[in-house]
Design an enzyme around this catalytic site. Structure first.
Site, PDB file in Angstrom:
ATOM      1  CB  VAL A 147      -1.703  -7.029  -0.833  1.00  0.00           C
ATOM      2  CG1 VAL A 147      -0.594  -6.062  -1.163  1.00  0.00           C
ATOM      3  CG2 VAL A 147      -2.963  -6.322  -0.358  1.00  0.00           C
ATOM      4  CG  ASN A 151       0.176   0.954   4.815  1.00  0.00           C
ATOM      5  OD1 ASN A 151      -0.291   1.626   5.728  1.00  0.00           O
ATOM      6  ND2 ASN A 151       0.014   1.292   3.522  1.00  0.00           N
ATOM      7  N   GLY A 167       0.829  -1.214   0.000  1.00  0.00           N
ATOM      8  CA  GLY A 167       0.000   0.000   0.000  1.00  0.00           C
ATOM      9  C   GLY A 167       0.855   1.251   0.000  1.00  0.00           C
ATOM     10  CB  ALA A 168       4.385   1.760  -0.913  1.00  0.00           C
ATOM     11  NE  ARG A 194      -4.290   5.519  -3.842  1.00  0.00           N
ATOM     12  CZ  ARG A 194      -5.400   5.108  -3.237  1.00  0.00           C
ATOM     13  NH1 ARG A 194      -6.089   5.925  -2.474  1.00  0.00           N
ATOM     14  NH2 ARG A 194      -5.828   3.876  -3.403  1.00  0.00           N
ATOM     15  CE1 TYR A 238      -9.741  -0.459   7.847  1.00  0.00           C
ATOM     16  CE2 TYR A 238     -10.406   0.561   9.904  1.00  0.00           C
ATOM     17  CZ  TYR A 238      -9.520   0.457   8.853  1.00  0.00           C
ATOM     18  OH  TYR A 238      -8.411   1.271   8.811  1.00  0.00           O
ATOM     19  CB  ALA A 268     -13.745  -8.437  12.382  1.00  0.00           C
ATOM     20  CB  ALA A 269      -9.910  -6.885   9.027  1.00  0.00           C
ATOM     21  CE  LYS A 270      -6.722  -1.869   9.236  1.00  0.00           C
ATOM     22  NZ  LYS A 270      -5.500  -2.047   8.426  1.00  0.00           N
TER      23      LYS A 270
HETATM   24  P1  NAP Z   1      -5.221   4.965   1.290  1.00  0.00           P
HETATM   25  O1  NAP Z   1      -4.783   6.387   1.244  1.00  0.00           O
HETATM   26  O2  NAP Z   1      -6.575   4.590   0.801  1.00  0.00           O
HETATM   27  O3  NAP Z   1      -4.113   4.086   0.528  1.00  0.00           O
HETATM   28  C1  NAP Z   1      -4.237   2.691   0.534  1.00  0.00           C
HETATM   29  C2  NAP Z   1      -3.073   2.056  -0.175  1.00  0.00           C
HETATM   30  O4  NAP Z   1      -3.286   0.623  -0.103  1.00  0.00           O
HETATM   31  C3  NAP Z   1      -2.989   2.433  -1.635  1.00  0.00           C
HETATM   32  O5  NAP Z   1      -1.642   2.560  -2.039  1.00  0.00           O
HETATM   33  C4  NAP Z   1      -3.645   1.242  -2.339  1.00  0.00           C
HETATM   34  O6  NAP Z   1      -3.113   0.944  -3.603  1.00  0.00           O
HETATM   35  C5  NAP Z   1      -3.253   0.108  -1.422  1.00  0.00           C
HETATM   36  N1  NAP Z   1      -4.152  -1.023  -1.572  1.00  0.00           N
HETATM   37  C6  NAP Z   1      -5.452  -1.106  -1.214  1.00  0.00           C
HETATM   38  N2  NAP Z   1      -5.932  -2.313  -1.549  1.00  0.00           N
HETATM   39  C7  NAP Z   1      -4.917  -2.985  -2.135  1.00  0.00           C
HETATM   40  C8  NAP Z   1      -4.789  -4.271  -2.708  1.00  0.00           C
HETATM   41  N3  NAP Z   1      -5.803  -5.144  -2.748  1.00  0.00           N
HETATM   42  N4  NAP Z   1      -3.592  -4.626  -3.222  1.00  0.00           N
HETATM   43  C9  NAP Z   1      -2.549  -3.765  -3.208  1.00  0.00           C
HETATM   44  N5  NAP Z   1      -2.597  -2.537  -2.688  1.00  0.00           N
HETATM   45  C10 NAP Z   1      -3.783  -2.159  -2.164  1.00  0.00           C
HETATM   46  O7  NAP Z   1      -5.165   4.384   2.795  1.00  0.00           O
HETATM   47  P2  NAP Z   1      -4.413   4.934   4.088  1.00  0.00           P
HETATM   48  O8  NAP Z   1      -5.339   5.834   4.787  1.00  0.00           O
HETATM   49  O9  NAP Z   1      -3.047   5.364   3.763  1.00  0.00           O
HETATM   50  O10 NAP Z   1      -4.369   3.583   4.956  1.00  0.00           O
HETATM   51  C11 NAP Z   1      -3.196   2.786   5.048  1.00  0.00           C
HETATM   52  C12 NAP Z   1      -3.399   1.772   6.160  1.00  0.00           C
HETATM   53  O11 NAP Z   1      -3.629   2.468   7.385  1.00  0.00           O
HETATM   54  C13 NAP Z   1      -4.591   0.861   5.959  1.00  0.00           C
HETATM   55  O12 NAP Z   1      -4.292  -0.438   6.436  1.00  0.00           O
HETATM   56  C14 NAP Z   1      -5.659   1.488   6.810  1.00  0.00           C
HETATM   57  O13 NAP Z   1      -6.624   0.544   7.223  1.00  0.00           O
HETATM   58  C15 NAP Z   1      -4.819   1.985   7.958  1.00  0.00           C
HETATM   59  N6  NAP Z   1      -5.450   3.055   8.716  1.00  0.00           N
HETATM   60  C16 NAP Z   1      -5.771   4.243   8.122  1.00  0.00           C
HETATM   61  C17 NAP Z   1      -6.373   5.234   8.869  1.00  0.00           C
HETATM   62  C18 NAP Z   1      -6.745   6.558   8.294  1.00  0.00           C
HETATM   63  O14 NAP Z   1      -7.407   7.335   9.009  1.00  0.00           O
HETATM   64  N7  NAP Z   1      -6.354   6.901   7.085  1.00  0.00           N
HETATM   65  C19 NAP Z   1      -6.660   4.995  10.219  1.00  0.00           C
HETATM   66  C20 NAP Z   1      -6.324   3.793  10.790  1.00  0.00           C
HETATM   67  C21 NAP Z   1      -5.712   2.820  10.025  1.00  0.00           C
HETATM   68  P3  NAP Z   1      -3.335   1.891  -4.915  1.00  0.00           P
HETATM   69  O15 NAP Z   1      -2.638   3.181  -4.610  1.00  0.00           O
HETATM   70  O16 NAP Z   1      -2.663   1.121  -5.990  1.00  0.00           O
HETATM   71  O17 NAP Z   1      -4.806   2.024  -5.077  1.00  0.00           O
END
Ligand code: NAP
Length: 248
Positions: free
Chosen positions: A65, A91, A14-15, A17, A156, A158-160
């Site tokens: 992934v 991630n 998930g690198a 974005r 979500y 449950a997964a986390k």
């Molecule tokens: P984001 O901005 O939506 O970015 C998600 C990244 O994950 C993107 O690079 C996306 O790929 C990639 N991704 C999603 N599904 C994928 C798949 N099936 N295969 C490969 N890559 C995949 O999310 P984020 O907010 O940075 O979140 C990152 C992590 O932090 C997640 O695990 C999220 O649950 C966790 N988190 C986020 C928050 C929050 O408030 N943002 C809070 C708690 C936890 P593409 O760029 O190619 O689409």
């Protein structure tokens, strides 16, 4: 005395974005070689190109992934070319929010596959070289929601929560090989994932954040960078909230 910094090979899922991008950039600025994985080739490719243009070392490996065959293929290539990775950050994550009574099998399944099963696939495929080197850092990105629950996010949460159970088991299983495993549980961080929230939802969240702001991807990357470092070698099996004080 603090241990000297060592450049390592790091893979971040998930690198492309948000939080994963910030972790990849922070690792690269610290001298690590970063292998950037995301679903969309343009997103992980753009991050790897920008790191390389800035003088860092990075490569892009587009993959879904949650697809075990894709995970196996990328990890096999990475293990062959780089002799394995030293640091793995699971991630990549998605949300498919819905109230329980309306939640479809697909909404449940997609979230479990991407946020939980993927961590199992990538860790299983990448851990063997770490055990041989007797050094490794595994960092799983959980969520405050996995600690507290959240209406509309049963899948979500449950997964986390499951992801941290996975982390603790890895910590016990791999400690004899000097591999640590930890969970970072971000609160609400400004990324594409939280841009979907309405102003009313954002206000409601903010009322429960003692520090009264959303986190930034850099807030999470700073802790990931420390947990990946030489000096974090006595920390394993832990969950760290980076959430402005939401869960305490
Ligand atoms: P984001 O901005 O939506 O970015 C998600 C990244 O994950 C993107 O690079 C996306 O790929 C990639 N991704 C999603 N599904 C994928 C798949 N099936 N295969 C490969 N890559 C995949 O999310 P984020 O907010 O940075 O979140 C990152 C992590 O932090 C997640 O695990 C999220 O649950 C966790 N988190 C986020 C928050 C929050 O408030 N943002 C809070 C708690 C936890 P593409 O760029 O190619 O689409």
């Amino acid at each position: 005395m603090l241990l000297a910094h060592q450049p390592r090979i790091a893979l971040v899922t998930g690198a492309g974005r948000g939080i994963g991008k910030a972790i990849a950039e922070t690792f690269a600025a610290d001298g690590h070689t970063v292998l950037c994985v995301s679903k969309n080739p343009a997103s992980c490719g753009g991050v790897a190109d920008a790191i390389t243009a800035a003088g860092g070392k990075a490569r892009a490996f587009p993959a879904d992934v949650s697809d075990p065959a894709a995970a196996a293929a990328v990890c096999e290539a990475v293990n062959a070319e780089f002799g394995g990775v030293d640091i793995l950050v699971n991630n990549a994550g998605i949300t498919r929010d819905n109230l329980l009574l309306r939640m479809s099998d697909a909404e449940w399944g997609d979230v479990l596959a991407t946020n939980l099963s993927a961590a199992f696939f990538w860790t299983r495929n990448l851990v063997r070289p770490m055990t041989k080197k007797r050094w490794g850092r595994i960092i799983n990105i959980g969520s405050v929601v996995g600690r507290m629950g959240n209406a509309g996010q049963a899948n979500y949460a449950a997964a986390k929560a499951g992801l941290h159970g996975f982390t603790m088991s890895l910590a016990r299983e791999l400690a004899s090989r000097t591999i640590t495993a930890n969970t970072i549980a971000p609160g609400f961080v400004t990324t594409d994932m939280t841009d979907k929230l309405t102003p009313e939802q954002k206000d409601a969240i903010m009322r429960n954040v003692p520090l009264r702001r959303f986190g930034t991807p850099a807030d999470i990357a700073a802790l990931a960078n420390f947990l990946a470092s030489e000096n974090a070698g006595y920390i394993t099996g832990q969950i760290f909230g980076v959430d402005g004080g939401m869960a305490m």
